[in-house]
Design an enzyme around this catalytic site. Structure first.
Site, PDB file in Angstrom:
ATOM      1  N   SER A 138       0.855  -1.190   0.000  1.00 27.20           N
ATOM      2  CA  SER A 138       0.000   0.000   0.000  1.00 27.20           C
ATOM      3  C   SER A 138       0.882   1.227   0.000  1.00 27.20           C
ATOM      4  O   SER A 138       2.048   1.168   0.433  1.00 27.20           O
ATOM      5  CB  SER A 138      -0.880   0.001   1.264  1.00 27.20           C
ATOM      6  N   TYR A 151      -2.415  -1.587  10.156  1.00 24.36           N
ATOM      7  CA  TYR A 151      -2.470  -1.717   8.704  1.00 24.36           C
ATOM      8  C   TYR A 151      -1.191  -1.165   8.083  1.00 24.36           C
ATOM      9  O   TYR A 151      -0.558  -1.823   7.250  1.00 24.36           O
ATOM     10  CB  TYR A 151      -3.683  -0.962   8.160  1.00 24.36           C
TER      11      TYR A 151
END
Length: 268
Positions: A138, A151
């Protein structure tokens, strides 16, 4: 990775980026198998999209991964691409009690899941003449969003895992390709699909497929929108990137768009 003539397994592809990428890759002449936890949803995907294979798998469960991997290897011996798509994103507040369960679930799904998936398929892939492991990190692996610490951490770990196993597999037939999405209009977080800041899903998938086609030897797939987050440290404006991201998105429900992330906005 070549754009066609592959047999591709994508666990975590029953919605969002995973399903959209599966359909786009099928349209380019690949055999595609999607995996997910809900049998009824998998059946609906198979009905709606003839030719897509389906396998029930829970990537948070080691036994489920082993069973699914055995089924996929048996049914699709030509499998040569694994895309470790499954992931979750949860808002956590580490200044208050109660964050630990979400943090542990995130690590289990986003980090242990891909590790276990790769372990289940790497020997098979090494036996194929041209194989690829696609990991999914990401933009938040490189610039942290305050609201989603676990995350961010798992995606940073996926980046370094990708870098490391690429070195170990350098003398084999297996390539390692890291996909680095920005915020995309999916249901990863509540409200993200409707966010004006998120990149439209079809636009993201179109750019990803184009990059795979035009850069078959790439190590990282980076759409233009993610490069603001990806290269802040290299550009020397990391602190400004962190501040800008978190001023625009303090609650983790959206990420800024191109106009918000312009050089003029952050003073570079």
């Amino acid at each position: 990775m070549q754009i066609n003539d592959n047999t591709i397994f994508i666990p975590g592809a029953t919605s969002g980026i995973g399903l959209a990428l599966a359909l786009a890759l099928q349209a380019r002449g690949n055999t595609v198998i999607v995996g997910g936890r809900r049998a009824e949803l998998l059946q609906q995907i198979a009905t709606d999209h003839p030719g897509i294979g389906t396998v029930t798998i829970d990537t948070a469960d080691p036994a489920s991964i082993r069973r699914a991997a055995a089924d996929v290897r048996s049914a699709y011996p030509d499998l040569n691409v694994l895309i470790t798509m499954a992931g979750i994103m949860r808002v956590e507040d580490w200044t208050t009690p109660g964050f630990l369960a979400d943090a542990e679930a995130t690590v289990t799904t986003n980090l242990l899941g891909p590790i276990r998936l790769i372990a289940a398929f790497v020997e098979h892939l090494r036996g194929r003449p041209d194989a690829t492991i696609v990991t999914v990190s990401s933009g938040l692996a490189f610039t942290p969003l305050t609201a989603t610490p676990s995350y961010n951490a798992t995606k940073a770990a996926i980046h370094m895992l990708s870098e490391s196993i690429r070195l170990q597999l350098a003398d084999t037939s297996v390539k390692v390709l890291e996909l680095e999405p920005p915020s995309v209009a999916t249901d990863l977080l509540p409200g993200q699909r409707e966010s004006s800041f998120a990149m439209p899903l079809d636009e993201f998938i179109g750019e990803v497929v184009d990059l795979i086609e035009t850069q078959p030897d790439a190590r990282e797939i980076q759409v233009e929108r993610v490069k603001f987050l990806r290269y802040g440290e290299a550009r020397g404006d990391y602190d400004q990137v962190v501040a800008t991201l978190n001023q625009l998105d303090p609650h983790g429900t959206q990420q800024p768009n191109d106009a918000e992330l312009s050089p003029e906005r952050i003073g570079r």
